[in-house]
Design a protein around this motif. Structure first.
Motif, PDB file in Angstrom:
ATOM      1  N   GLN A 313       0.795  -1.165   0.036  1.00 49.61           N
ATOM      2  CA  GLN A 313       0.052   0.001  -0.088  1.00 49.61           C
ATOM      3  C   GLN A 313       0.715   1.074   0.114  1.00 49.61           C
ATOM      4  O   GLN A 313       0.521   2.496  -0.674  1.00 49.61           O
ATOM      5  CB  GLN A 313      -0.935  -0.063   1.076  1.00 49.61           C
ATOM      6  CG  GLN A 313      -2.248   1.058   1.261  1.00 49.61           C
ATOM      7  CD  GLN A 313      -3.085   0.719  -0.068  1.00 49.61           C
ATOM      8  OE1 GLN A 313      -3.143  -0.333  -0.535  1.00 49.61           O
ATOM      9  NE2 GLN A 313      -3.392   1.935  -0.673  1.00 49.61           N
ATOM     10  N   GLN A 314       2.115   1.144   0.720  1.00 51.18           N
ATOM     11  CA  GLN A 314       2.834   2.543   0.723  1.00 51.18           C
ATOM     12  C   GLN A 314       3.250   2.784  -0.394  1.00 51.18           C
ATOM     13  O   GLN A 314       3.442   3.871  -0.742  1.00 51.18           O
ATOM     14  CB  GLN A 314       3.856   2.427   1.858  1.00 51.18           C
ATOM     15  CG  GLN A 314       4.711   3.615   2.007  1.00 51.18           C
ATOM     16  CD  GLN A 314       3.957   4.669   2.421  1.00 51.18           C
ATOM     17  OE1 GLN A 314       2.676   4.657   3.431  1.00 51.18           O
ATOM     18  NE2 GLN A 314       4.134   5.847   1.783  1.00 51.18           N
ATOM     19  N   LEU A 316       2.052   2.463  -3.605  1.00 46.24           N
ATOM     20  CA  LEU A 316       1.106   2.724  -4.308  1.00 46.24           C
ATOM     21  C   LEU A 316       0.845   4.182  -3.939  1.00 46.24           C
ATOM     22  O   LEU A 316       0.569   4.989  -4.840  1.00 46.24           O
ATOM     23  CB  LEU A 316      -0.049   1.951  -4.015  1.00 46.24           C
ATOM     24  CG  LEU A 316      -1.452   2.237  -4.975  1.00 46.24           C
ATOM     25  CD1 LEU A 316      -0.965   2.219  -6.512  1.00 46.24           C
ATOM     26  CD2 LEU A 316      -2.547   1.262  -4.488  1.00 46.24           C
ATOM     27  N   GLU A 317       0.843   4.515  -2.575  1.00 46.81           N
ATOM     28  CA  GLU A 317       0.681   5.922  -2.309  1.00 46.81           C
ATOM     29  C   GLU A 317       1.679   6.977  -2.721  1.00 46.81           C
ATOM     30  O   GLU A 317       1.606   7.924  -3.042  1.00 46.81           O
ATOM     31  CB  GLU A 317       0.715   6.025  -0.543  1.00 46.81           C
ATOM     32  CG  GLU A 317      -0.744   5.411  -0.147  1.00 46.81           C
ATOM     33  CD  GLU A 317      -1.997   6.110  -0.672  1.00 46.81           C
ATOM     34  OE1 GLU A 317      -1.917   7.206  -0.940  1.00 46.81           O
ATOM     35  OE2 GLU A 317      -3.135   5.236  -0.635  1.00 46.81           O
ATOM     36  N   ASP A 318       3.054   6.211  -2.811  1.00 47.06           N
ATOM     37  CA  ASP A 318       4.221   7.173  -3.227  1.00 47.06           C
ATOM     38  C   ASP A 318       4.093   7.341  -4.682  1.00 47.06           C
ATOM     39  O   ASP A 318       4.266   8.422  -5.265  1.00 47.06           O
ATOM     40  CB  ASP A 318       5.515   6.269  -2.977  1.00 47.06           C
ATOM     41  CG  ASP A 318       5.747   6.166  -1.634  1.00 47.06           C
ATOM     42  OD1 ASP A 318       5.197   7.112  -0.851  1.00 47.06           O
ATOM     43  OD2 ASP A 318       6.674   5.384  -1.167  1.00 47.06           O
ATOM     44  N   ARG A 320       0.902   7.508  -6.423  1.00 47.07           N
ATOM     45  CA  ARG A 320      -0.083   8.339  -6.551  1.00 47.07           C
ATOM     46  C   ARG A 320       0.572   9.781  -6.252  1.00 47.07           C
ATOM     47  O   ARG A 320      -0.113  10.799  -6.851  1.00 47.07           O
ATOM     48  CB  ARG A 320      -1.321   8.053  -5.854  1.00 47.07           C
ATOM     49  CG  ARG A 320      -1.875   6.838  -6.112  1.00 47.07           C
ATOM     50  CD  ARG A 320      -2.861   6.450  -5.323  1.00 47.07           C
ATOM     51  NE  ARG A 320      -3.542   5.127  -5.476  1.00 47.07           N
ATOM     52  CZ  ARG A 320      -4.440   4.746  -4.630  1.00 47.07           C
ATOM     53  NH1 ARG A 320      -4.684   4.950  -3.410  1.00 47.07           N
ATOM     54  NH2 ARG A 320      -5.056   3.648  -5.091  1.00 47.07           N
ATOM     55  N   ALA A 321       1.404  10.099  -5.335  1.00 46.22           N
ATOM     56  CA  ALA A 321       2.038  11.444  -4.975  1.00 46.22           C
ATOM     57  C   ALA A 321       2.935  12.089  -5.978  1.00 46.22           C
ATOM     58  O   ALA A 321       3.146  13.198  -6.095  1.00 46.22           O
ATOM     59  CB  ALA A 321       2.495  11.315  -3.617  1.00 46.22           C
ATOM     60  N   GLU A 327      -3.866   8.812 -11.481  1.00 48.34           N
ATOM     61  CA  GLU A 327      -4.481   7.765 -10.847  1.00 48.34           C
ATOM     62  C   GLU A 327      -3.511   6.642 -10.616  1.00 48.34           C
ATOM     63  O   GLU A 327      -2.953   6.393 -11.962  1.00 48.34           O
ATOM     64  CB  GLU A 327      -5.842   7.008 -11.217  1.00 48.34           C
ATOM     65  CG  GLU A 327      -6.905   8.419 -10.677  1.00 48.34           C
ATOM     66  CD  GLU A 327      -7.383   8.586  -9.487  1.00 48.34           C
ATOM     67  OE1 GLU A 327      -6.833   7.664  -8.583  1.00 48.34           O
ATOM     68  OE2 GLU A 327      -8.146   9.534  -9.222  1.00 48.34           O
ATOM     69  N   THR A 329      -3.695   2.309  -9.180  1.00 52.06           N
ATOM     70  CA  THR A 329      -4.372   1.253  -8.329  1.00 52.06           C
ATOM     71  C   THR A 329      -3.510  -0.304  -8.774  1.00 52.06           C
ATOM     72  O   THR A 329      -2.919  -0.355  -9.603  1.00 52.06           O
ATOM     73  CB  THR A 329      -5.837   1.210  -8.505  1.00 52.06           C
ATOM     74  OG1 THR A 329      -6.627   0.290  -7.589  1.00 52.06           O
ATOM     75  CG2 THR A 329      -6.080   0.739  -9.999  1.00 52.06           C
ATOM     76  N   ASP A 351      -9.441  -0.681  -6.465  1.00 54.65           N
ATOM     77  CA  ASP A 351     -10.173   0.230  -5.944  1.00 54.65           C
ATOM     78  C   ASP A 351     -11.167   0.576  -7.345  1.00 54.65           C
ATOM     79  O   ASP A 351     -10.494   1.107  -8.259  1.00 54.65           O
ATOM     80  CB  ASP A 351      -9.498   1.506  -5.735  1.00 54.65           C
ATOM     81  CG  ASP A 351     -10.181   2.582  -5.233  1.00 54.65           C
ATOM     82  OD1 ASP A 351     -11.347   2.520  -5.233  1.00 54.65           O
ATOM     83  OD2 ASP A 351      -9.900   3.558  -4.303  1.00 54.65           O
ATOM     84  N   ARG A 354     -11.484   4.151  -8.929  1.00 55.42           N
ATOM     85  CA  ARG A 354     -10.450   4.848  -9.643  1.00 55.42           C
ATOM     86  C   ARG A 354     -10.169   4.254 -11.033  1.00 55.42           C
ATOM     87  O   ARG A 354      -9.489   4.941 -12.021  1.00 55.42           O
ATOM     88  CB  ARG A 354      -9.077   4.672  -8.683  1.00 55.42           C
ATOM     89  CG  ARG A 354      -9.275   5.397  -7.460  1.00 55.42           C
ATOM     90  CD  ARG A 354      -7.916   5.051  -6.703  1.00 55.42           C
ATOM     91  NE  ARG A 354      -7.894   5.571  -4.988  1.00 55.42           N
ATOM     92  CZ  ARG A 354      -7.545   6.877  -5.091  1.00 55.42           C
ATOM     93  NH1 ARG A 354      -6.793   7.678  -5.911  1.00 55.42           N
ATOM     94  NH2 ARG A 354      -7.475   7.306  -3.889  1.00 55.42           N
TER      95      ARG A 354
END
Length: 375
Positions: A313-314, A316-318, A320-321, A327, A329, A351, A354
């Motif tokens: 998950q982390q 993936l957040e990186d 997206r940022a 987007e 996912t 998700d 998205r």
């Protein structure tokens, strides 16, 4: 994106992809080549028939003085061979040199570095040149054979009262050509494509359907040829009330012998058809290439996770940022075994809300929107 990645390539799969890509790349060239060959073939027949007509009086005089049809046809064959043999011997080498010099053009300069394009002229090129030379010789011999069968009286009668309908119109070959074009159109509308993905060895093309542009061009030309003389006669009737006689006399003379003018008109129609098709087919090929790439990938960027687990998950957040990333996912594709013993392909999306803007699709792919099916 600042992520480490590695690639895994299956040699057999890549060969299959290359074979299919080669099939798709050959189709546009084949379609355009068929039309160009058709125009060139008609041009050869046109020049040969005009030459035979100009020499009709001379051949009829030879016939009246004892020359046989075989001798006159042999003379035409000798003239044709005298022109065709040197051309067939030199044409492949000259074509290879001209193609090699294209490497100096700006279009290929990035690939060749300003050097010649690598071109090899094999035996197949000389065989094709010999086939073209043989067709050219026949195109000169057949009209000469038809003209040599007429005597002086027949030649004068033919010039005084030329036939209004040619060989193709007398035997309704043009109608058969139009029917063939209609059949090919119906088959294309029914199948939706000229390619068959279920053939042996991967994708293959149907030569009969690929020849549809050529057949359609010839059918349109045949329609123009059949309606040309009646339209000229109608123009003569409409021009009779005019005060000047020059227009009426010119149209009447053309309507009595429409063959010469109709041939040039047919050549113009065929050349315009090829140019129009090439101009409209270029954007179609470009769009097809882009959509095949988009269909294969599905999204702008797709990657495979090397070690799936709870710590995904982390990263993936990186992603997206990152700037420029709209987007991102996770998705899972796999096969599930069912109770009957078969397997079902499953696509799981982390998700669904998205994924709608990310996936590339077309309205004809499904009746329901991707975004709505993922919610």
């Amino acid at each position: 994106l600042g992520l480490s990645a590695h690639g895994v390539t299956s040699f057999a799969d890549q060969l299959a992809v290359y074979r299919n890509a080669q099939t798709f790349s050959r189709v546009p060239l084949l379609i355009i080549l068929l039309q160009i060959v058709g125009v060139i073939g008609f041009y050869i027949v046109l020049i040969a028939s005009m030459l035979a007509e100009r020499r009709g009086s001379e051949l009829s005089v030879y016939r009246s003085r004892g020359a046989s049809v075989g001798q006159l046809v042999g003379l035409a064959l000798f003239e044709g061979l005298l022109l065709a043999v040197p051309a067939a011997a030199a044409a492949p080498w000259l074509a290879g040199r001209v193609v090699a010099l294209l490497g100096h053009a700006s279009l290929f300069e990035r690939t060749t570095g300003g050097a010649d394009l690598p071109v090899s002229v094999g035996p197949e090129a000389y065989l094709l040149a010999a086939a073209g030379a043989a067709l050219s010789v026949l195109a000169m011999a057949i009209p000469a054979w038809a003209a040599a069968r007429r005597g002086v009286i027949d030649d004068q009668r033919e010039r005084a009262r030329p036939r209004r309908r040619g060989f193709a119109q007398r035997y309704y070959l043009d109608v058969a050509l139009v029917a063939l074009a209609g059949l090919q159109w119906w088959q294309l509308e029914r199948s939706g494509t000229a390619l068959d993905p279920k053939s042996l060895g991967g994708w293959s093309s149907d030569p009969l359907l690929l020849s549809f542009p050529l057949v359609a061009m010839l059918a349109i030309t045949a329609i123009v040829l059949r309606t040309y003389a009646p339209l000229l006669r109608l123009a003569v009737r409409l021009s009779q009330p005019l005060r000047g006689v020059a227009v009426a006399v010119g149209l009447r003379q053309t309507s009595r012998s429409p063959a010469t003018h109709a041939r040039l008109l047919m050549l113009l129609v065929m050349a315009t058809s090829v140019a129009t098709f090439a101009a409209s087919y270029g954007p179609t090929v470009g769009r097809s290439f882009r959509e095949r790439v988009q269909y294969e990938a599905g999204v702008d960027l797709r990657a495979r996770v090397r070690e799936p687990g709870p710590r995904m998950q982390q990263p993936l957040e990186d992603v997206r940022a990152l700037p420029g990333v709209a987007e991102a996912t996770y998705a899972y594709r796999g096969n599930l075994r069912v109770g009957s013993g078969g397997e079902v392909t499953v696509l799981g999306i982390d998700d669904g809300a998205r994924v709608g803007p990310m996936l590339w699709t077309r309205p004809d792919f499904a009746s329901e929107r991707i975004a709505a099916s993922g919610e």
